[in-house]
Design a protein around this motif. Structure first.
Motif, mmCIF file in Angstrom:
data_model
loop_
_atom_site.group_PDB
_atom_site.id
_atom_site.type_symbol
_atom_site.label_atom_id
_atom_site.label_comp_id
_atom_site.label_asym_id
_atom_site.label_seq_id
_atom_site.Cartn_x
_atom_site.Cartn_y
_atom_site.Cartn_z
ATOM 1 N N ASP A 232 28.959 -33.805 -29.109
ATOM 2 C CA ASP A 232 27.919 -34.565 -28.406
ATOM 3 C C ASP A 232 28.307 -34.823 -26.954
ATOM 4 O O ASP A 232 27.489 -34.675 -26.039
ATOM 5 C CB ASP A 232 27.636 -35.898 -29.106
ATOM 6 N N MET B 60 26.430 -33.163 -23.818
ATOM 7 C CA MET B 60 25.748 -34.077 -22.902
ATOM 8 C C MET B 60 26.202 -33.812 -21.462
ATOM 9 O O MET B 60 25.369 -33.667 -20.565
ATOM 10 C CB MET B 60 26.038 -35.530 -23.274
ATOM 11 N N TYR C 276 23.817 -32.077 -18.566
ATOM 12 C CA TYR C 276 23.533 -32.863 -17.366
ATOM 13 C C TYR C 276 24.007 -32.121 -16.112
ATOM 14 O O TYR C 276 23.277 -32.023 -15.122
ATOM 15 C CB TYR C 276 24.183 -34.250 -17.441
#
Length: 143
Positions: free
Chosen positions: A27, A31, A35
């Motif tokens: 995760d 992430m 981003y």
């Protein structure tokens, strides 16, 4: 008329800097990777220290985000190996750790890390730190 000096900086040379994101936690890795791609970086990922060293030697990223607690080979050892290798020693390493113990930042620097960041860290804050680390070191009046 072109004066034959350096070519003007295009968005390719400035914006598409390559970042290697190393984290065994899916995760967090996804992430940060998503981003950073969204804000214009090229992103490579690795899940452990061995992968990190191999990827770094292969793609020669502009900066490495290195989680310190990794399986197979931890981030401390991976950072040491990268800093001992002539191909990768000048690549800045930003050490990330959820274990904010006194001395961890200093240990990370001794291993060769150029910056230490406590997790969790907002992707925006990480982006700001990355951009600061990748700026040419010209002294500016404001941080």
């Amino acid at each position: 008329m072109h004066d034959g000096g350096e070519p003007p900086e295009t968005s390719n040379t400035v914006e598409r800097r390559r970042v290697l994101v190393v984290d065994d936690f899916d995760d967090a890795r996804e992430m940060y990777a998503e981003y950073l791609e969204f804000v214009g970086f090229q992103v490579e990922v690795a899940r452990n220290g061995v992968e990190a060293v191999e990827k770094a030697q292969g793609v020669l990223p502009d900066i490495i985000l290195m989680d310190l607690s990794l399986p197979v080979m931890d981030g401390w050892e991976a950072t040491r190996r990268l800093k001992e290798d002539h191909r990768t020693r000048d690549i800045p390493v930003m050490a990330l750790s959820g274990h904010v113990l006194a001395g961890n930042a200093e240990q990370a620097r001794q291993a060769g890390a150029d910056e230490f960041v406590a997790k969790p860290c907002l992707p925006q804050d990480l982006e700001d730190r990355i951009r600061r680390m990748l700026k040419p070191s010209k002294s500016k009046s404001r941080p």
